[in-house]
Design a protein around this motif. Structure first.
Motif, short mmCIF file in Angstrom:
data_model
loop_
_atom_site.label_atom_id
_atom_site.label_comp_id
_atom_site.label_asym_id
_atom_site.label_seq_id
_atom_site.Cartn_x
_atom_site.Cartn_y
_atom_site.Cartn_z
N TYR A 80 0.81 -1.21 0.00
CA TYR A 80 0.00 0.00 0.00
C TYR A 80 0.85 1.27 0.00
O TYR A 80 0.53 2.24 -0.67
N GLU A 81 1.94 1.25 0.77
CA GLU A 81 2.81 2.44 0.83
C GLU A 81 3.40 2.75 -0.55
O GLU A 81 3.46 3.92 -0.95
N LYS A 115 0.63 4.24 -2.78
CA LYS A 115 0.41 5.67 -2.54
C LYS A 115 1.54 6.50 -3.13
O LYS A 115 1.31 7.55 -3.73
N TYR A 116 2.76 6.03 -2.97
CA TYR A 116 3.91 6.75 -3.52
C TYR A 116 3.79 6.86 -5.04
O TYR A 116 4.02 7.93 -5.62
N LEU A 153 1.09 6.77 -6.88
CA LEU A 153 0.03 7.71 -7.23
C LEU A 153 0.51 9.15 -7.14
O LEU A 153 0.24 9.96 -8.01
N GLU A 154 1.21 9.45 -6.06
CA GLU A 154 1.60 10.83 -5.77
C GLU A 154 2.84 11.29 -6.53
O GLU A 154 3.00 12.49 -6.77
N LYS A 201 -8.84 5.62 -5.26
CA LYS A 201 -7.63 6.46 -5.19
C LYS A 201 -7.00 6.61 -6.58
O LYS A 201 -6.55 7.70 -6.93
N TYR A 236 -6.32 10.17 -9.07
CA TYR A 236 -5.06 10.56 -9.72
C TYR A 236 -5.07 10.29 -11.22
O TYR A 236 -4.04 10.37 -11.87
#
Length: 194
Positions: free
Chosen positions: A22-23, A26-27, A29-30, A53, A57
């Motif tokens: 998951y981490e 998120k990375y 995506l961002e 999510k 994005y």
């Protein structure tokens, strides 16, 4: 859909980010400008959140069916994923690929290459079923194998696995791969295609 169009749907360089948790998701995506992510973790409970999510994005998730837990690996399961908004899948199983195609999803067939017999077996698996792309593992296959499979299938050839550096990716692309998936964050920014 033309080969180049499929590759552009997947990445804007030569790398498709492949988060394993998951981490990293998120990375990606961002911090990644790539249009797609190859999801190498998760189950049916977290998938709806991941899809929401990703939409925020404007990213497409490639769901690896063989690694996604908790859903029926049958027609009902595939239709359920399509209704959830999964646009693309990766699988080693032709029967799941066929069902995903029927449900309107983009399909990438993953093929593990260990020897020349695996090439023959892989091509035989694709008879009667045409995915949108073929992903070879490992991505460090010789150029002659990439050319042979490209000629036999007429598909864009992607690679995955054992990509540790940008030099590894450049070598894979020089061998004829259209793009590679990579799980290391430092490889996720586009390079090469300009």
């Amino acid at each position: 859909m033309a080969q180049q169009d499929i590759v552009k749907l997947l990445c804007n360089g030569y790398v498709i980010p492949a988060p394993r948790n998951y981490e990293d998701f998120k990375y990606a995506l961002e911090h990644s400008s790539n249009p797609s992510l190859s999801l190498l973790f998760g189950d049916i409970n977290i998938l709806p959140e991941l899809l929401v999510k990703a939409r925020e994005y404007k990213k497409r998730i490639l769901v690896h069916l063989d690694l996604l837990g908790g859903f029926g690996k049958d027609k009902a399961g595939i239709v359920f994923l399509a209704r959830m908004g999964v646009a693309a899948v990766i699988t080693t199983k032709p029967q799941l690929g066929k069902l995903a195609r029927e449900a309107g999803m983009l399909v990438i067939h993953r093929l593990f290459l260990m020897d020349s017999e695996a090439i023959k077996t892989g091509v035989n698996l694709l008879k009667g079923y045409k995915p949108d792309a073929l992903e070879l593992l490992p991505a460090s296959v010789p150029a002659s194998v990439v050319a042979e499979l490209g000629g036999m299938t007429g598909l864009p050839i992607l690679g995955g696995g054992l990509m540790h550096s940008k030099e590894d990716i450049e070598m894979a692309v020089r061998s004829g791969l259209s793009a590679v998936s990579a799980s290391k964050r430092e490889l996720w920014e586009p390079f090469g295609k300009g």
